[in-house]
Motif scaffolding. Structure first.
Motif, PDB file in Angstrom:
ATOM      1  N   ASP A 195       0.981  -0.992  -0.002  1.00 58.24           N
ATOM      2  CA  ASP A 195       0.103  -0.175  -0.040  1.00 58.24           C
ATOM      3  C   ASP A 195       0.841   1.255   0.180  1.00 58.24           C
ATOM      4  OD1 ASP A 195       1.295  -0.296   2.468  1.00 58.24           O
ATOM      5  OD2 ASP A 195      -0.887  -0.413   3.463  1.00 58.24           O
ATOM      6  N   LYS A 196       2.261   0.938  -0.244  1.00 55.28           N
ATOM      7  CA  LYS A 196       3.266   2.309  -0.172  1.00 55.28           C
ATOM      8  C   LYS A 196       3.469   2.896   1.090  1.00 55.28           C
ATOM      9  CE  LYS A 196       2.530   3.468  -5.032  1.00 55.28           C
ATOM     10  NZ  LYS A 196       1.121   2.387  -5.577  1.00 55.28           N
ATOM     11  N   LYS A 197       2.738   2.089   2.305  1.00 50.82           N
ATOM     12  CA  LYS A 197       2.847   2.665   3.566  1.00 50.82           C
ATOM     13  C   LYS A 197       4.256   2.367   4.315  1.00 50.82           C
ATOM     14  CE  LYS A 197      -1.669   4.057   4.363  1.00 50.82           C
ATOM     15  NZ  LYS A 197      -2.828   3.745   5.132  1.00 50.82           N
ATOM     16  N   VAL A 198       4.841   3.052   4.995  1.00 51.64           N
ATOM     17  CA  VAL A 198       6.185   2.517   5.808  1.00 51.64           C
ATOM     18  C   VAL A 198       5.464   1.904   6.742  1.00 51.64           C
ATOM     19  CG1 VAL A 198       8.053   3.491   7.127  1.00 51.64           C
ATOM     20  CG2 VAL A 198       7.553   4.738   5.251  1.00 51.64           C
ATOM     21  N   LYS A 199       6.214   0.515   6.965  1.00 52.75           N
ATOM     22  CA  LYS A 199       5.677  -0.351   7.840  1.00 52.75           C
ATOM     23  C   LYS A 199       6.781  -0.452   9.077  1.00 52.75           C
ATOM     24  CE  LYS A 199       2.389  -1.637   5.451  1.00 52.75           C
ATOM     25  NZ  LYS A 199       1.081  -1.304   5.573  1.00 52.75           N
ATOM     26  N   LEU A 200       7.938  -0.061   8.764  1.00 52.49           N
ATOM     27  CA  LEU A 200       9.057  -0.150   9.897  1.00 52.49           C
ATOM     28  C   LEU A 200      10.165   0.540   9.319  1.00 52.49           C
ATOM     29  CD1 LEU A 200      10.646  -3.428  11.429  1.00 52.49           C
ATOM     30  CD2 LEU A 200      11.883  -2.052  10.082  1.00 52.49           C
ATOM     31  N   SER A 201      11.104   1.130  10.277  1.00 55.77           N
ATOM     32  CA  SER A 201      12.359   1.987  10.095  1.00 55.77           C
ATOM     33  C   SER A 201      13.146   1.408  11.111  1.00 55.77           C
ATOM     34  CB  SER A 201      12.028   3.494   9.732  1.00 55.77           C
ATOM     35  OG  SER A 201      11.631   3.856  10.899  1.00 55.77           O
ATOM     36  N   MET A 202      14.355   1.722  10.663  1.00 53.47           N
ATOM     37  CA  MET A 202      15.514   1.540  11.569  1.00 53.47           C
ATOM     38  C   MET A 202      16.843   2.252  10.764  1.00 53.47           C
ATOM     39  SD  MET A 202      16.990  -2.233  10.992  1.00 53.47           S
ATOM     40  CE  MET A 202      15.521  -3.142  11.437  1.00 53.47           C
ATOM     41  N   THR A 203      17.391   2.757  11.982  1.00 47.62           N
ATOM     42  CA  THR A 203      18.793   3.843  11.835  1.00 47.62           C
ATOM     43  C   THR A 203      20.007   3.224  12.386  1.00 47.62           C
ATOM     44  OG1 THR A 203      17.205   5.416  10.900  1.00 47.62           O
ATOM     45  CG2 THR A 203      19.506   6.146  11.388  1.00 47.62           C
ATOM     46  N   TYR A 204      21.036   3.165  12.025  1.00 45.89           N
ATOM     47  CA  TYR A 204      22.267   2.829  12.502  1.00 45.89           C
ATOM     48  C   TYR A 204      23.232   3.658  12.049  1.00 45.89           C
ATOM     49  CZ  TYR A 204      21.011  -2.088  13.687  1.00 45.89           C
ATOM     50  OH  TYR A 204      20.356  -3.235  14.291  1.00 45.89           O
ATOM     51  N   PRO A 205      24.081   4.085  13.012  1.00 54.62           N
ATOM     52  CA  PRO A 205      25.131   4.941  12.621  1.00 54.62           C
ATOM     53  C   PRO A 205      26.223   4.319  11.613  1.00 54.62           C
ATOM     54  CG  PRO A 205      25.818   4.028  14.563  1.00 54.62           C
ATOM     55  CD  PRO A 205      24.440   3.424  14.381  1.00 54.62           C
ATOM     56  N   MET A 206      26.950   5.327  11.103  1.00 56.25           N
ATOM     57  CA  MET A 206      27.766   4.785  10.083  1.00 56.25           C
ATOM     58  C   MET A 206      29.008   3.848  10.562  1.00 56.25           C
ATOM     59  SD  MET A 206      29.040   8.135   8.080  1.00 56.25           S
ATOM     60  CE  MET A 206      27.685   9.512   8.063  1.00 56.25           C
ATOM     61  N   THR A 207      29.174   3.589  11.868  1.00 55.89           N
ATOM     62  CA  THR A 207      30.258   3.003  12.417  1.00 55.89           C
ATOM     63  C   THR A 207      29.645   1.448  12.785  1.00 55.89           C
ATOM     64  OG1 THR A 207      29.767   3.778  14.445  1.00 55.89           O
ATOM     65  CG2 THR A 207      31.767   4.515  13.288  1.00 55.89           C
ATOM     66  N   VAL A 208      28.369   1.098  12.622  1.00 56.71           N
ATOM     67  CA  VAL A 208      27.754  -0.040  12.890  1.00 56.71           C
ATOM     68  C   VAL A 208      26.914  -0.580  11.833  1.00 56.71           C
ATOM     69  CG1 VAL A 208      25.793  -1.136  14.622  1.00 56.71           C
ATOM     70  CG2 VAL A 208      27.361   0.844  15.505  1.00 56.71           C
ATOM     71  N   GLY A 209      27.581  -1.837  11.340  1.00 58.78           N
ATOM     72  CA  GLY A 209      27.173  -2.492  10.163  1.00 58.78           C
ATOM     73  C   GLY A 209      25.905  -3.160  10.901  1.00 58.78           C
ATOM     74  N   ARG A 210      24.788  -3.213   9.655  1.00 62.94           N
ATOM     75  CA  ARG A 210      23.344  -3.869  10.278  1.00 62.94           C
ATOM     76  C   ARG A 210      23.379  -5.431   9.957  1.00 62.94           C
ATOM     77  NH1 ARG A 210      20.700   0.322   6.016  1.00 62.94           N
ATOM     78  NH2 ARG A 210      23.137   0.004   5.002  1.00 62.94           N
ATOM     79  N   ASN A 211      22.659  -5.962  10.929  1.00 62.81           N
ATOM     80  CA  ASN A 211      22.327  -7.523  11.015  1.00 62.81           C
ATOM     81  C   ASN A 211      21.013  -7.840  10.076  1.00 62.81           C
ATOM     82  OD1 ASN A 211      21.432 -10.060  11.372  1.00 62.81           O
ATOM     83  ND2 ASN A 211      21.834  -9.977  13.632  1.00 62.81           N
ATOM     84  N   PHE A 212      21.246  -8.342   8.656  1.00 60.94           N
ATOM     85  CA  PHE A 212      20.370  -8.636   7.845  1.00 60.94           C
ATOM     86  C   PHE A 212      19.557  -9.818   8.107  1.00 60.94           C
ATOM     87  CE2 PHE A 212      23.068  -5.426   5.992  1.00 60.94           C
ATOM     88  CZ  PHE A 212      21.990  -4.522   5.093  1.00 60.94           C
TER      89      PHE A 212
END
Ligand code: BEZ
Length: 218
Positions: A139-156
């Protein structure tokens, strides 16, 4: 202003490694993940994009499109893709947006606070995007967001887990508990009484009057 859950994901037109992207058209009524990274040819970003390349079949299984974004050019993205593929050992078959204009970064609030300070002597590092992820629904709506700093790689693996939880609960009177994993029971919303919940989701495991588990629908 920040983007909130249930906001319509901002539309934009941008160049990408897959040609011009008109974002809302590109979504095509599917789930999608848009994720930013600071810069091409940097170490953490290379590991992250390698991880996304390796998960291509998992995203396809979930009918979810994936698109990367950073402030680098398409020419840089194309060159960097070779490093990603060599490191990740899998084709990076998702588009990467050229956001050298910062259009997407600003619309999706992907820049650090310092970026907005009117300081002198700004370097490219000041306009790097941080590690932001948005899961967007059909539906083009945002369901979830997360933000990490540049120094922390995300856990996919966590992003996939969160995508599973979003898809399982989207538009249903269900929620997932802490540390939920696929296959585990889910929580039935209090909007349903016990009788309605049982009728819809089968036998309940009632831990507390307001904490009732049911088998996850298949
Ligand atoms: C990296 O991807 O390694 C990185 C990029 C920008 C700042 C810090 C780390």
């Amino acid at each position: 202003m920040s983007i909130r859950i249930n906001d319509i994901a901002p539309d934009f037109t941008a160049a990408s490694t897959a040609g011009e992207i008109r974002f809302h058209d590109w979504l095509g009524g599917q789930y999608a993940i848009i994720f930013s990274h600071p810069r091409d040819f940097t170490p953490v970003c290379t590991t992250e994009f390698g991880a996304v390349a390796q998960l291509s079949a998992e995203f396809a299984k979930r009918k979810t499109k994936v698109i990367g974004v950073s402030v680098d050019s398409v020419a840089d993205h194309d060159k960097w893709k070779r490093d990603i593929e060599a490191f990740g050992g899998a084709p990076a078959d998702f588009p990467i947006i050229d956001d050298s204009s910062l259009t997407v970064a600003k619309a999706y609030d992907m820049l650090e606070a310092d970026y907005y300070l009117p300081t002198e002597g700004r370097t490219p590092a000041h306009s790097s995007t941080v590690r932001t992820v948005y899961i967007i629904g059909p539906d083009k709506k945002v369901k979830l967001s997360m933000t990490y700093p540049m120094t922390v790689g995300r856990n996919f693996a966590e992003i996939l887990r969160a995508l599973d939880a979003v898809q399982l609960t989207d538009g249903k009177p269900l929620a997932t508990p802490a540390n939920w994993q696929v296959g585990q029971d889910v929580i039935v919303a209090l909007a349903l009484n016990n009788e309605q919940a049982t009728e819809r989701f089968g036998a309940l495991d009632i831990k507390l009057p307001y904490l009732r588990f049911a088998k996850a629908p298949q």
